[in-house]
Design an enzyme around this catalytic site. Structure first.
Site, PDB file in Angstrom:
ATOM      1  N   LEU A  62      45.233  41.642  41.207  1.00  0.00           N
ATOM      2  CA  LEU A  62      44.640  42.926  40.809  1.00  0.00           C
ATOM      3  C   LEU A  62      45.717  43.943  40.423  1.00  0.00           C
ATOM      4  O   LEU A  62      45.402  45.070  40.075  1.00  0.00           O
ATOM      5  CB  LEU A  62      43.746  43.474  41.928  1.00  0.00           C
ATOM      6  CG  LEU A  62      42.521  42.611  42.256  1.00  0.00           C
ATOM      7  CD1 LEU A  62      41.638  43.299  43.290  1.00  0.00           C
ATOM      8  CD2 LEU A  62      41.693  42.289  41.023  1.00  0.00           C
ATOM      9  N   LYS A  63      46.952  43.561  40.513  1.00  0.00           N
ATOM     10  CA  LYS A  63      48.091  44.393  40.059  1.00  0.00           C
ATOM     11  C   LYS A  63      47.949  45.849  40.499  1.00  0.00           C
ATOM     12  O   LYS A  63      47.799  46.759  39.688  1.00  0.00           O
ATOM     13  CB  LYS A  63      48.246  44.296  38.535  1.00  0.00           C
ATOM     14  CG  LYS A  63      48.555  42.887  38.063  1.00  0.00           C
ATOM     15  CD  LYS A  63      48.914  42.880  36.583  1.00  0.00           C
ATOM     16  CE  LYS A  63      49.309  41.517  36.096  1.00  0.00           C
ATOM     17  NZ  LYS A  63      48.223  40.524  36.052  1.00  0.00           N
ATOM     18  N   HIS A  65      48.571  49.576  41.549  1.00  0.00           N
ATOM     19  CA  HIS A  65      49.521  50.612  41.089  1.00  0.00           C
ATOM     20  C   HIS A  65      48.849  51.962  41.323  1.00  0.00           C
ATOM     21  O   HIS A  65      47.999  52.390  40.547  1.00  0.00           O
ATOM     22  CB  HIS A  65      49.819  50.413  39.593  1.00  0.00           C
ATOM     23  CG  HIS A  65      50.935  51.267  39.091  1.00  0.00           C
ATOM     24  ND1 HIS A  65      51.533  51.061  37.877  1.00  0.00           N
ATOM     25  CD2 HIS A  65      51.575  52.309  39.624  1.00  0.00           C
ATOM     26  CE1 HIS A  65      52.496  51.948  37.684  1.00  0.00           C
ATOM     27  NE2 HIS A  65      52.527  52.729  38.750  1.00  0.00           N
ATOM     28  N   ASP A  66      49.219  52.632  42.422  1.00  0.00           N
ATOM     29  CA  ASP A  66      48.558  53.900  42.754  1.00  0.00           C
ATOM     30  C   ASP A  66      49.463  54.662  43.716  1.00  0.00           C
ATOM     31  O   ASP A  66      50.591  54.219  43.995  1.00  0.00           O
ATOM     32  CB  ASP A  66      47.174  53.601  43.378  1.00  0.00           C
ATOM     33  CG  ASP A  66      46.164  54.712  43.090  1.00  0.00           C
ATOM     34  OD1 ASP A  66      46.537  55.900  43.201  1.00  0.00           O
ATOM     35  OD2 ASP A  66      45.013  54.388  42.749  1.00  0.00           O
ATOM     36  N   PRO A  68      50.966  55.919  47.293  1.00  0.00           N
ATOM     37  CA  PRO A  68      51.216  55.068  48.461  1.00  0.00           C
ATOM     38  C   PRO A  68      50.013  54.906  49.399  1.00  0.00           C
ATOM     39  O   PRO A  68      49.694  53.789  49.821  1.00  0.00           O
ATOM     40  CB  PRO A  68      52.374  55.777  49.163  1.00  0.00           C
ATOM     41  CG  PRO A  68      53.112  56.472  48.048  1.00  0.00           C
ATOM     42  CD  PRO A  68      52.058  56.904  47.086  1.00  0.00           C
ATOM     43  N   THR A  70      46.771  55.168  48.874  1.00  0.00           N
ATOM     44  CA  THR A  70      45.680  54.385  48.276  1.00  0.00           C
ATOM     45  C   THR A  70      46.041  52.902  48.249  1.00  0.00           C
ATOM     46  O   THR A  70      45.214  52.039  48.547  1.00  0.00           O
ATOM     47  CB  THR A  70      45.392  54.907  46.843  1.00  0.00           C
ATOM     48  OG1 THR A  70      45.133  56.291  46.941  1.00  0.00           O
ATOM     49  CG2 THR A  70      44.224  54.192  46.209  1.00  0.00           C
ATOM     50  N   ARG A 216      45.276  29.825  29.796  1.00  0.00           N
ATOM     51  CA  ARG A 216      44.708  29.244  28.569  1.00  0.00           C
ATOM     52  C   ARG A 216      45.216  27.869  28.171  1.00  0.00           C
ATOM     53  O   ARG A 216      44.416  27.066  27.668  1.00  0.00           O
ATOM     54  CB  ARG A 216      44.846  30.262  27.416  1.00  0.00           C
ATOM     55  CG  ARG A 216      43.830  31.389  27.547  1.00  0.00           C
ATOM     56  CD  ARG A 216      44.175  32.595  26.738  1.00  0.00           C
ATOM     57  NE  ARG A 216      45.332  33.279  27.292  1.00  0.00           N
ATOM     58  CZ  ARG A 216      45.809  34.439  26.821  1.00  0.00           C
ATOM     59  NH1 ARG A 216      45.229  35.004  25.783  1.00  0.00           N
ATOM     60  NH2 ARG A 216      46.850  35.008  27.389  1.00  0.00           N
TER      61      ARG A 216
END
Ligand code: C5P
Length: 242
Positions: A62-63, A65-66, A68, A70, A216
């Site tokens: 889910l990568k 990036h927010d 700290p 959160t 793929r």
């Protein structure tokens, strides 16, 4: 074949049925599955439990990036899902990474994304980063090491350099894997799709990658089972040569 198979299947399919059909075809060949937001938003955490009950190790990509706090909450919740690995953007910065590492105090492995494999030296300038991709990766890998992240995601093209710098203390995970085919038999003309930095499974292993994320080239193959089997065979031959 399951043991020490470095292939992580990127299960980038529309729904669970499609995913389970594919996994059935690959029975016995794949042990690690990567779930991205597409399938996760569709199926929710139940999907992860189902896969784990079937014996798969799950990489939830889910990568994060927010800020700290959160990210810390997200990692705490992810930890309860019993997953193997969770991805986080190293560009989220020192404070965020430290909080994430603190929150992942159990067995959850955090995989730090360096620079997405869809970026090249031109594209990265459009987000204000003026150094080449490889330089930015060095900076972010250093941040991973400093904050206690022990797995990093980069393309096969940077794996050798990362291995040289960090030795065995970093687990290196490489997406951007493409296969040589009869019509694309040179490294310079591998099919790229939306990826910018690609190479073959063999090159990734030779460069020191621990795990290869492959979507793929397997998902779109007319015979996914044969595709996985031949990738694995190539890797095993290389390992025997070493
Ligand atoms: O289909 P393909 O093999 O290109 O899929 C690669 C997978 O790896 C995708 O699920 C993508 O989200 C993921 N990924 C990536 N580059 C990164 C990190 C993850 O392509 N840096």
């Amino acid at each position: 074949m399951k043991e020490n198979n470095p292939i992580i299947l990127a299960l980038d399919v529309q729904d669970l049925n499609q995913g389970l059909t594919l996994l059935k075809k690959l029975e016995g060949l794949i042990q690690k599955v990567k779930i991205g937001p597409g399938l996760f938003f569709q199926e929710g955490p139940l999907l992860l439990r189902q896969l784990q009950e079937k014996g798969f190790q799950v990489f939830l990509d889910l990568k994060l990036h927010d800020i700290p706090n959160t990210v810390s909450l997200a990692v705490r919740s992810a930890q309860k899902l019993g997953i193997w690995m969770l991805s986080i953007h190293l560009s989220g910065g020192r404070k965020m990474l430290k909080e994430a590492v603190k929150a992942a105090s159990g067995s959850l492995l955090l995989a730090g994304i360096t620079v997405l494999t869809s970026f090249d030296d031109q594209e990265i300038k459009t987000i204000g980063i003026l150094s080449p991709v490889v330089k930015q990766i060095e900076v972010l890998a250093g941040l991973a090491e400093e904050t206690g992240i022990r797995a990093i995601v980069a393309s096969p093209l940077e794996a050798a350099c990362l291995r040289k710098t960090w030795g065995e203390k970093m687990t290196i995970i490489t997406p951007g894997i493409r296969l040589l085919t009869e019509s694309k038999s040179e490294l310079s003309n591998l099919k790229q799709d939306d990826q910018a930095r690609v190479s073959t499974p063999l090159k990734a292993i030779q460069a020191g990658a621990n795990y290869l994320v492959i979507g793929r080239p397997i998902l779109e193959s007319s015979d996914p089972r044969a595709a996985v089997a031949s990738i694995f065979e190539e890797i095993q031959l290389e390992r025997m040569r070493k």
